[in-house]
Design a protein around this motif. Structure first.
Motif, PDB file in Angstrom:
ATOM      1  N   THR A  62      -5.422   6.472   6.735  1.00 50.57           N
ATOM      2  CA  THR A  62      -4.139   7.121   6.441  1.00 50.57           C
ATOM      3  C   THR A  62      -3.245   6.310   5.517  1.00 50.57           C
ATOM      4  OG1 THR A  62      -2.977   6.109   8.314  1.00 50.57           O
ATOM      5  CG2 THR A  62      -4.172   8.191   8.738  1.00 50.57           C
ATOM      6  N   ASN A  63      -3.549   5.034   5.304  1.00 51.13           N
ATOM      7  CA  ASN A  63      -2.717   4.091   4.557  1.00 51.13           C
ATOM      8  C   ASN A  63      -1.395   3.824   5.274  1.00 51.13           C
ATOM      9  OD1 ASN A  63      -4.790   4.213   2.758  1.00 51.13           O
ATOM     10  ND2 ASN A  63      -3.615   5.049   1.084  1.00 51.13           N
ATOM     11  N   GLY A  64      -1.265   4.261   6.517  1.00 54.75           N
ATOM     12  CA  GLY A  64      -0.064   4.017   7.309  1.00 54.75           C
ATOM     13  C   GLY A  64      -0.244   2.819   8.221  1.00 54.75           C
ATOM     14  N   SER A  65       0.809   2.481   8.921  1.00 53.28           N
ATOM     15  CA  SER A  65       0.780   1.352   9.857  1.00 53.28           C
ATOM     16  C   SER A  65      -0.087   1.681  11.071  1.00 53.28           C
ATOM     17  CB  SER A  65       2.193   1.030  10.342  1.00 53.28           C
ATOM     18  OG  SER A  65       2.972   0.555   9.287  1.00 53.28           O
ATOM     19  N   VAL A  66      -0.735   0.643  11.583  1.00 51.09           N
ATOM     20  CA  VAL A  66      -1.503   0.750  12.819  1.00 51.09           C
ATOM     21  C   VAL A  66      -0.630   0.157  13.922  1.00 51.09           C
ATOM     22  CG1 VAL A  66      -3.553  -0.023  14.061  1.00 51.09           C
ATOM     23  CG2 VAL A  66      -3.733   0.624  11.656  1.00 51.09           C
ATOM     24  N   PRO A  67      -0.104   0.991  14.823  1.00 45.45           N
ATOM     25  CA  PRO A  67       0.789   0.471  15.861  1.00 45.45           C
ATOM     26  C   PRO A  67       0.044  -0.304  16.946  1.00 45.45           C
ATOM     27  CG  PRO A  67       0.511   2.842  16.111  1.00 45.45           C
ATOM     28  CD  PRO A  67      -0.237   2.442  14.872  1.00 45.45           C
ATOM     29  N   VAL A  68       0.784  -1.145  17.638  1.00 42.99           N
ATOM     30  CA  VAL A  68       0.254  -1.872  18.792  1.00 42.99           C
ATOM     31  C   VAL A  68      -0.261  -0.847  19.791  1.00 42.99           C
ATOM     32  CG1 VAL A  68       0.910  -3.329  20.750  1.00 42.99           C
ATOM     33  CG2 VAL A  68       1.778  -3.843  18.460  1.00 42.99           C
ATOM     34  N   GLY A  69      -1.420  -1.134  20.387  1.00 37.90           N
ATOM     35  CA  GLY A  69      -2.023  -0.240  21.365  1.00 37.90           C
ATOM     36  C   GLY A  69      -3.023   0.741  20.769  1.00 37.90           C
ATOM     37  N   ILE A 103      -3.080  -6.316   6.742  1.00 37.44           N
ATOM     38  CA  ILE A 103      -3.230  -6.408   8.199  1.00 37.44           C
ATOM     39  C   ILE A 103      -2.421  -5.270   8.824  1.00 37.44           C
ATOM     40  CG2 ILE A 103      -2.713  -7.808  10.250  1.00 37.44           C
ATOM     41  CD1 ILE A 103      -3.284 -10.289   8.562  1.00 37.44           C
ATOM     42  N   ASN A 104      -3.036  -4.607   9.787  1.00 32.47           N
ATOM     43  CA  ASN A 104      -2.424  -3.492  10.526  1.00 32.47           C
ATOM     44  C   ASN A 104      -2.081  -2.303   9.632  1.00 32.47           C
ATOM     45  OD1 ASN A 104      -2.674  -4.762  13.017  1.00 32.47           O
ATOM     46  ND2 ASN A 104      -0.728  -5.821  12.775  1.00 32.47           N
ATOM     47  N   GLU A 105      -2.978  -2.004   8.690  1.00 36.65           N
ATOM     48  CA  GLU A 105      -2.853  -0.825   7.838  1.00 36.65           C
ATOM     49  C   GLU A 105      -4.126  -0.012   8.003  1.00 36.65           C
ATOM     50  OE1 GLU A 105      -3.739   1.456   4.153  1.00 36.65           O
ATOM     51  OE2 GLU A 105      -4.716  -0.410   4.700  1.00 36.65           O
ATOM     52  N   SER A 106      -3.998   1.279   8.194  1.00 30.52           N
ATOM     53  CA  SER A 106      -5.147   2.143   8.461  1.00 30.52           C
ATOM     54  C   SER A 106      -5.913   2.481   7.187  1.00 30.52           C
ATOM     55  CB  SER A 106      -4.683   3.448   9.110  1.00 30.52           C
ATOM     56  OG  SER A 106      -5.758   4.354   9.187  1.00 30.52           O
ATOM     57  N   VAL A 149       0.864  -1.175   0.000  1.00 32.04           N
ATOM     58  CA  VAL A 149       0.000   0.000   0.000  1.00 32.04           C
ATOM     59  C   VAL A 149       0.901   1.225   0.000  1.00 32.04           C
ATOM     60  CG1 VAL A 149      -1.814   1.249   1.225  1.00 32.04           C
ATOM     61  CG2 VAL A 149      -1.774  -1.254   1.293  1.00 32.04           C
ATOM     62  N   ASP A 150       0.779   2.047  -1.018  1.00 30.53           N
ATOM     63  CA  ASP A 150       1.605   3.253  -1.146  1.00 30.53           C
ATOM     64  C   ASP A 150       3.096   2.937  -0.974  1.00 30.53           C
ATOM     65  OD1 ASP A 150      -0.559   4.853  -1.702  1.00 30.53           O
ATOM     66  OD2 ASP A 150      -0.740   5.643   0.335  1.00 30.53           O
ATOM     67  N   GLY A 151       3.539   1.820  -1.554  1.00 35.38           N
ATOM     68  CA  GLY A 151       4.943   1.439  -1.514  1.00 35.38           C
ATOM     69  C   GLY A 151       5.391   0.743  -0.252  1.00 35.38           C
ATOM     70  N   VAL A 152       4.489   0.555   0.715  1.00 33.50           N
ATOM     71  CA  VAL A 152       4.834  -0.080   1.990  1.00 33.50           C
ATOM     72  C   VAL A 152       4.210  -1.478   2.041  1.00 33.50           C
ATOM     73  CG1 VAL A 152       4.656   0.097   4.504  1.00 33.50           C
ATOM     74  CG2 VAL A 152       4.909   2.173   3.123  1.00 33.50           C
ATOM     75  N   PRO A 153       5.024  -2.517   2.282  1.00 32.68           N
ATOM     76  CA  PRO A 153       4.469  -3.875   2.367  1.00 32.68           C
ATOM     77  C   PRO A 153       3.814  -4.129   3.734  1.00 32.68           C
ATOM     78  CG  PRO A 153       6.854  -3.948   2.603  1.00 32.68           C
ATOM     79  CD  PRO A 153       6.479  -2.505   2.355  1.00 32.68           C
ATOM     80  N   PHE A 154       2.676  -4.786   3.699  1.00 34.64           N
ATOM     81  CA  PHE A 154       1.961  -5.208   4.906  1.00 34.64           C
ATOM     82  C   PHE A 154       1.667  -6.698   4.782  1.00 34.64           C
ATOM     83  CE2 PHE A 154       0.961  -0.726   4.596  1.00 34.64           C
ATOM     84  CZ  PHE A 154       0.993  -0.288   5.915  1.00 34.64           C
ATOM     85  N   ASN A 157      -7.605  -4.204   7.293  1.00 34.01           N
ATOM     86  CA  ASN A 157      -8.300  -3.232   6.458  1.00 34.01           C
ATOM     87  C   ASN A 157      -8.725  -3.938   5.176  1.00 34.01           C
ATOM     88  OD1 ASN A 157      -9.240  -1.106   4.925  1.00 34.01           O
ATOM     89  ND2 ASN A 157      -7.231  -0.252   4.544  1.00 34.01           N
ATOM     90  N   GLN A 158      -9.993  -4.087   4.955  1.00 34.82           N
ATOM     91  CA  GLN A 158     -10.495  -4.705   3.725  1.00 34.82           C
ATOM     92  C   GLN A 158     -11.208  -3.686   2.841  1.00 34.82           C
ATOM     93  OE1 GLN A 158      -9.966  -7.832   2.715  1.00 34.82           O
ATOM     94  NE2 GLN A 158      -8.967  -8.501   4.587  1.00 34.82           N
ATOM     95  N   TRP A 159     -11.235  -2.425   3.249  1.00 30.48           N
ATOM     96  CA  TRP A 159     -12.019  -1.414   2.541  1.00 30.48           C
ATOM     97  C   TRP A 159     -11.447  -1.092   1.175  1.00 30.48           C
ATOM     98  CZ3 TRP A 159     -11.862   4.485   3.214  1.00 30.48           C
ATOM     99  CH2 TRP A 159     -12.957   5.076   2.572  1.00 30.48           C
TER     100      TRP A 159
END
Length: 183
Positions: free
Chosen positions: A156-163, A150-153, A46-51, A120-122
Motif C-alpha cells: 500500500t506504500n502506507g505505514s505499518v502500524p504496531v500490532g 522501515i514500517n512501510e507496506s 515514499v509517496d511524499g511520506v518520510p519513513f 520493505n526492501q522490495w
C-alpha cells in the motif's frame, strides 16, 4: 504465495517489462527475504511520506524476479547496483554464514520494541559490495547493501502500524526483518 510467484514467473519467463506496474525482471537482483534491516539514522520518502531508512545486507542472485516497476521504472539497474526483488527461490545464501540454506517462512507481529518493526526492501536499489564474501563452507557469494523504508507496506506504500502481522523468511530475533504485511 510462492506458488503464485512461480506461476507468474513461468508465464513470463522470457520477458522483461519496462513500463509501470508489477513485472518480471531477468538477471541479477538482491533477495532480502531472510535479512534484517538496521536503521541508518536517515529517512526515505515514499509517496511524499518520510519513513526511517533501513539498511539490509542481501545476497545477489541471478534469474527471474518480480518487480514493482512503478517504483523502479525499469529492470535495468545502474552500474554496480542491483534491485532488491521478490523471487520464488526457496534456497539461497543467508546470514550469518552466507551458506545456501532453505528458507523458513514465518509470521510475526510488529512491536514498539527497538528492532520490532519490519522493513520493505522490495524494488529499491542496492549497492553491490566491492568484494565477494567467503561463506563458512569456503564458497564466495556476492552481497549487496540495500536501503529501504522501515514500517512501510510494500502493498500500500502506507505505514505499518504496531500490532501488524508480517510474513518474512528472516530468523526469529532478526532486527526489523524484511517482509510484507498480511492482508
Amino acid at each position: 504465495m510462492k506458488i503464485i510467484l512461480s506461476a507468474i514467473l513461468a508465464l513470463y519467463s522470457t520477458l522483461s517489462f519496462s513500463s509501470g506496474g508489477i513485472g518480471i525482471c531477468k538477471g541479477e537482483y538482491a533477495l532480502c527475504a531472510a535479512s534484517s534491516s538496521y536503521p541508518t539514522g536517515n529517512t526515505i520518502t515514499v509517496d511524499g511520506v518520510p519513513f526511517p531508512e533501513g539498511k539490509a545486507v542481501c545476497p545477489v542472485l541471478i534469474g527471474l524476479s518480480v518487480a514493482n516497476l512503478n517504483i523502479m521504472g525499469s529492470c535495468k539497474a545502474p552500474t554496480n547496483m542491483v534491485w532488491s526483488l521478490f523471487s520464488p527461490v526457496t534456497s539461497y545464501p543467508q546470514a550469518p554464514t552466507w551458506d545456501v540454506q532453505h528458507e523458513v517462512v514465518r509470521t510475526f507481529v510488529t512491536t514498539t520494541e527497538t528492532g520490532g518493526g519490519m522493513s520493505n526492501q522490495w524494488s529499491y536499489l542496492c549497492t553491490k559490495q566491492k568484494h565477494r564474501t567467503k561463506t563458512s563452507s569456503g564458497k564466495y557469494v556476492q552481497l549487496a547493501d540495500c536501503l529501504g523504508p522501515i514500517n512501510e507496506s510494500p502493498w500500500t506504500n502506507g505505514s505499518v502500524p504496531v500490532g501488524t502481522s508480517i510474513i518474512t523468511a528472516a530468523p526469529v530475533g532478526a532486527v526489523n526483518p524484511v517482509g510484507g504485511s498480511l492482508p
